[in-house]
Structures are given as structure tokens and as C-alpha cells.
Write a protein that holds these residues in place. Structure first.
Motif, mmCIF file in Angstrom:
data_model
loop_
_atom_site.group_PDB
_atom_site.id
_atom_site.type_symbol
_atom_site.label_atom_id
_atom_site.label_comp_id
_atom_site.label_asym_id
_atom_site.label_seq_id
_atom_site.Cartn_x
_atom_site.Cartn_y
_atom_site.Cartn_z
ATOM 1 N N HIS A 308 -26.696 14.651 -27.712
ATOM 2 C CA HIS A 308 -25.246 14.571 -27.900
ATOM 3 C C HIS A 308 -24.832 13.185 -28.382
ATOM 4 N N LEU A 311 -25.554 12.995 -32.115
ATOM 5 C CA LEU A 311 -24.682 13.845 -32.923
ATOM 6 C C LEU A 311 -23.228 13.393 -32.873
ATOM 7 N N ALA A 312 -22.894 12.530 -31.919
ATOM 8 C CA ALA A 312 -21.530 12.012 -31.843
ATOM 9 C C ALA A 312 -21.289 10.872 -32.827
ATOM 10 N N VAL A 315 -20.234 11.171 -39.060
ATOM 11 C CA VAL A 315 -21.022 11.959 -39.995
ATOM 12 C C VAL A 315 -21.394 11.127 -41.215
ATOM 13 N N GLN A 318 -24.626 9.756 -40.190
ATOM 14 C CA GLN A 318 -25.666 10.778 -40.059
ATOM 15 C C GLN A 318 -26.135 11.303 -41.419
ATOM 16 N N LEU A 352 -28.852 19.902 -39.429
ATOM 17 C CA LEU A 352 -27.999 18.727 -39.258
ATOM 18 C C LEU A 352 -27.775 18.036 -40.596
ATOM 19 N N TRP A 407 -19.456 19.202 -42.186
ATOM 20 C CA TRP A 407 -20.118 19.354 -40.881
ATOM 21 C C TRP A 407 -19.270 18.729 -39.797
ATOM 22 N N SER A 408 -19.206 19.366 -38.630
ATOM 23 C CA SER A 408 -18.499 18.766 -37.492
ATOM 24 C C SER A 408 -19.022 19.346 -36.191
ATOM 25 N N LEU A 409 -18.940 18.541 -35.136
ATOM 26 C CA LEU A 409 -19.288 19.012 -33.799
ATOM 27 C C LEU A 409 -18.206 19.944 -33.278
ATOM 28 N N ALA A 424 -26.116 22.045 -27.840
ATOM 29 C CA ALA A 424 -25.640 21.259 -28.977
ATOM 30 C C ALA A 424 -25.018 22.248 -29.956
ATOM 31 N N TYR A 426 -22.321 22.926 -33.341
ATOM 32 C CA TYR A 426 -21.626 22.331 -34.480
ATOM 33 C C TYR A 426 -21.460 23.382 -35.562
ATOM 34 N N GLN A 427 -20.711 23.023 -36.590
ATOM 35 C CA GLN A 427 -20.425 23.980 -37.647
ATOM 36 C C GLN A 427 -20.540 23.338 -39.020
#
Length: 502
Positions: A308, A311-312, A315, A318, A352, A407-409, A424, A426-427
Motif C-alpha cells: 500500500h 502504491l500510494a 502516479v 510510479q 500497475l 490509473w488510480s487507487l 490492493a 485500483y482501476q
């Protein structure tokens, strides 16, 4: 931070690309056995490149094309400590199987076993025709012990005295140079013993830095990107910490080497092998992509809080991370993430943002990690379940939404227990597609309610098609808006939903 990777090639490298690492020497040996004749890069059948393209790869990294060191081969072959590993990995190996390390480089020309500049350029042209970029290696920290620089430019290396050599011969080497006998430091990572077949370059030496920039210019004419071995070792503060007492009065350079490198070859995509929290610094210096070892460790450790935390991150950051489950430095994915763990690990890595990084043999489920100084790998049967999983996930993630979508959590609320934090979620969204991914990071059943956002219409029914398990779930928009999407996943399992209004 640099913008996403760009190339001077006639085609643009895809955003969030899929990279395939090939151990070039071993691969050519394998193809030679299959075809019944010894082949180099020039003779690789077109159907091999077609197969890689059809799987959805956008980058091929031909690892280990440069001329290898005879001295490295001798050292690796004559060191009896290597033999038990050779015996375990390749029973019945012979001295001809030991070809030296691809990271002990004599000079930056293709090794005769691999091919020529012309054949390398021909392969690049074939890859470009299939929409694939070519990556090669750059090993900036050290050279082979029989590199011409040692004889002609001993000043390029970290020097030692005879007394230091006598006191600790495992950390230094004796070399004949044009200026007489020189004692040079062996290359090393400070957390491990020195590598016995390479000499440490002195990155505070201006002439050495200029010579390496010239090498980069040469490489850049033949590829689209390079993977930079142990890139963080060249950072001025890290180099000074490791080698400061050994480099005399040389002053710390005003600029970082990688700043100068990026300026010299601005169209060359730089991928950093990077550790120790240096990833952000290297991106600021001109790298387009850096290894995400932190995610690998978090997945391997089944650590949801660490996942987490990664992934926080924004973006925008990332987008520059290279996600992987194995490479030639790590144990095989099939050994670390056996069948019951692969769905979670493989789904997370491959969906991801950033680069999705795959390694030769990973798709087939090979379990034996190959020492890179051996020219051939043992035969292993293909694991059909692993092969099927990777073919499916590559096909799904080849869809445009995974490359140009947003992409977003997604937040996950608790549902009857406290296991929601193990998921975990996300979309990926675009004007034409919507994917929701929910991965159970741990080895226990976990559940929660996913908040899918305000774009849900209460009056519409939605179809959630799990593309991994090929199951449809129908949910009302009203339930999604009020309670959220309920998910429950068994240990190390995942959903990969294609979401459509009915």
C-alpha cells in the motif's frame, strides 16, 4: 523528473511498456540445439521475433551481447567454489560451458559468439518492424581484468599499493600496464565481497568519465535504450563513501555522471538497476525508468502495508518504475511464487503503472536460476499452468486501457472483519474501457467493499467480468453507490474485472 520514455526511433515506445529480458548467449545456444546448427543473432529465425511480438512485448533487452573476458572465464572455471553450483544447476557440465560473466566486459563490441555490429543493427531493424525497441547493457562501475584500459590507462582505475595488495589480495589485483606494475581495486558492492573478475573504475577521474561518455555514444547508435548495471554506485556521494580514502586528491566532480550521460545521449532511454532508496535521485538525473525492488520485496514478503505504501506514491512517479517478479539477479519466479502464489504476484506486477518486466524462462515456469557465466541452461519442462497464466495476463494487459488509460487507487472499506487492508485495489479507466483489479496480498482469505466512485449510476446494472477466472458478476448501481462492491478473495488470489454497464 523526466517525461515518460521517448525514442529517436521511427516508432514511439509504448507507455507502460512490457520488457522481455533475454540471456543472449544462452538463448542462442538453445536455438542452436533446436535448429541443429550453430547460429548467431543474424541467423535467429523471424518466427522467434514474431513470437515475442505476439505475446505483447514492446522492448527486448538483449542481455550480455558485449565481448566477454577470457580472464573472467579462467577465474570462474578455476575457482573450485563455483563448481558445486555448476554441478547442481547443470549436471555434466564441461569447461566449454563456462564462458565468463557478461558483466566482465573486455570492450563494447559484440562478442564473436553473438554477432557483429551489422547483425545487431539488423536485429534492431527487425524489432522496429514489429513495434519493439532494443535495449542493451552498460556496465559503468568496472571492466574486465584484461580490458585494454588496464594496460593503456591504469589511471582510470582505483589504485592500491603493493602493501595493500599483499595484506588483502582478495580485494585487489596485480596488473601489467604501460607504466609498469599497477595494483588495482576489484569492483564491489559495499555490502558484498569484491567481484573477483573485474577492476574498479575511478569515477572521479575526468578522463575516465569522458571515455565512458564516448562508449555511451557508440552504444546509442545501435539501440533505443540501455539497462545501466548498479547505477547508484556512480552517485558522487556513494562513490566517495566507498572509495574516498583510495582515490588520492581527486576532487568530487561538480556534476553527477548520469547528468552528463543523459545530456550526451538525450534520446537514449536509461533504465537503472537501482537500490538503497536512490530511485528518485536517479530519475531526477535523467533516467526514464528505475528498478522497483521495493515492490518485489513487499510481494515476496506478503506485506500488504508495504504494498500500500508503494502504491500510494504519486502516479507520476510510479510511471517510471520497472516492476518485476524475476530477472537474472533474482531467484526464479516459479520458485519464489509457486502456483498458489502466482495469481496475486503476477496480476499485481503486470497491471500497475510503469514498465512490466519479464525474464526469459519466466513464462514457461523455469525454477532453476542460471549462473550467467554458463553458456547453456538445463532442460526443464514447461509448466502449462504458469504458461497459460502469463499468456492470459499479457493478452489482457496488451489492451490499450493499460497503456493510455488513467490509473488510480480505490478505497476499500471493512466488511465484517479486519482483512480489507490485505487487498490492493485500483482501476484503469479510459473513455472506452474500465478495469478494476483487486489483489489479495496475503496467504489468508480477505474481504472488503470497494468504493468505485461517483461515476456509477444508481439506475444501471453493471457486469463485472473477472477475466482471470472467466466469471461474470452482476451488481446494481444502487448497491455500488450505497454499499460498494463486495469482494472476497482466497489466499494469494485476485480479481481482474472488465466493468460494463448492462
Amino acid at each position: 523528473m523526466p517525461s515518460p520514455p521517448k525514442s529517436s526511433s521511427p516508432f514511439a515506445i509504448r507507455t507502460h511498456p512490457h520488457l522481455y529480458e533475454i540471456n543472449t548467449w544462452e538463448w542462442l545456444e538453445e536455438l542452436s540445439v533446436r535448429l541443429g546448427r550453430r547460429i548467431t543473432l543474424a541467423e535467429v529465425p523471424d518466427k522467434e521475433w514474431d513470437s515475442i511480438a505476439q505475446l505483447g512485448f514492446n522492448i527486448v533487452w538483449l542481455m550480455g551481447v558485449w565481448q566477454r573476458s577470457p580472464e573472467s572465464r579462467r577465474i570462474k572455471l578455476e575457482n573450485p567454489q563455483n563448481h558445486p553450483e555448476f554441478d547442481a544447476v547443470l549436471p555434466g557440465w564441461t569447461p566449454t560451458d563456462v564462458v565468463g560473466s557478461p558483466y566482465s566486459i573486455v570492450q563494447y563490441v559484440p562478442d564473436p559468439r553473438i554477432g557483429t555490429w551489422a547483425s545487431l543493427d539488423a536485429v534492431r531493424k527487425k524489432l522496429h518492424a514489429r513495434g519493439i525497441a532494443l535495449f542493451l547493457d552498460f556496465v559503468s562501475n568496472h571492466t574486465a581484468l584484461d580490458c585494454l584500459w588496464i594496460r593503456e590507462h591504469p589511471e582510470f582505475y582505483v589504485q592500491a599499493t603493493k602493501e595493500q595488495y599483499d595484506q588483502n589480495p582478495s580485494a585487489f589485483c596485480r596488473a601489467e600496464s604501460s607504466r609498469g606494475v599497477a595494483y588495482l581495486a576489484l569492483g564491489k558492492d559495499p555490502y558484498f565481497p569484491p567481484w573477483d573478475d573485474v577492476a574498479q573504475l575511478n569515477h572521479f577521474q575526468p578522463a575516465l568519465r569522458a571515455a565512458q561518455i564516448d562508449i555511451l555514444r557508440t552504444i546509442a547508435a545501435h539501440c533505443d535504450g540501455i539497462r545501466c548495471d548498479m547505477a547508484m554506485l556512480l552517485l558522487n556521494d556513494i562513490f566517495a563513501k566507498i572509495w574516498g580514502p583510495s582515490i588520492g586528491g581527486l576532487a568530487r566532480p561538480e556534476k553527477e555522471f548520469w547528468t552528463e550521460a543523459h545530456a550526451a545521449v538525450p534520446d537514449l532511454i536509461l533504465l537503472a538497476e537501482a537500490y538503497w532508496g536512490t530511485e528518485g535521485r536517479l530519475l531526477e538525473l535523467g533516467f526514464s525508468l528505475v528498478y522497483d525492488k521495493a515492490l518485489y520485496d513487499a510481494i515476496r514478503g506478503a506485506n500488504p502495508s508495504a504494498v500500500h505504501g508503494i502504491l500510494a506514491a504519486p502516479v507520476e512517479y510510479q510511471n517510471h518504475l520497472a516492476r518485476f517478479l524475476e530477472n537474472h539477479d533474482e531467484e526464479r519466479c516459479a520458485a519464489v511464487f509457486p502456483n498458489e502464489r502466482l495469481v496475486a504476484a503476477g496480476t499485481l506486477m503486470s497491471t500497475l503503472p510503469g514498465m512490466r518486466f519479464y525474464h526469459q524462462g519466466e513464462l514457461e515456469g523455469r525454477k532453476i536460476r542460471q549462473p550467467i557465466m554458463l553458456q547453456r541452461a538445463p532442460e526443464e519442462p514447461v509448466n502449462p499452468a504458469i504458461r497459460a497464466f502469463f499468456e492470459k495476463i499479457l493478452k489482457i494487459t496488451n489492451e490499450e486501457v493499460f497503456h493510455t488509460g488513467q490509473w488510480s487507487l480505490l478505497p476499500v472499506d471493512t466488511e465484517r472483519d479486519d482483512t480489507a487492508g490485505n487487498l490492493a485495489v485500483y482501476q484503469w479507466r479510459s473513455a472506452k474501457a474500465w478495469k478494476i483489479i483487486a489483489v489479495n496480498v496475503v496467504g489468508a482469505a480477505s474481504q472488503g467493499r470497494i468504493r468505485t466512485g461517483e461515476t456509477i449510476s444508481a439506475s444501471v446494472q453493471y457486469d463485472f467480468y473477472d477475466e482471470l477466472h472467466e466469471v461474470h458478476y452482476s451488481r446494481s448501481g444502487e448497491e455500488l453507490r450505497t454499499s460498494g462492491l463486495f469482494v472476497r478473495r482466497e489466499p494469494f488470489d485476485a480479481h481482474l474485472f472488465n466493468v460494463k454497464p448492462v
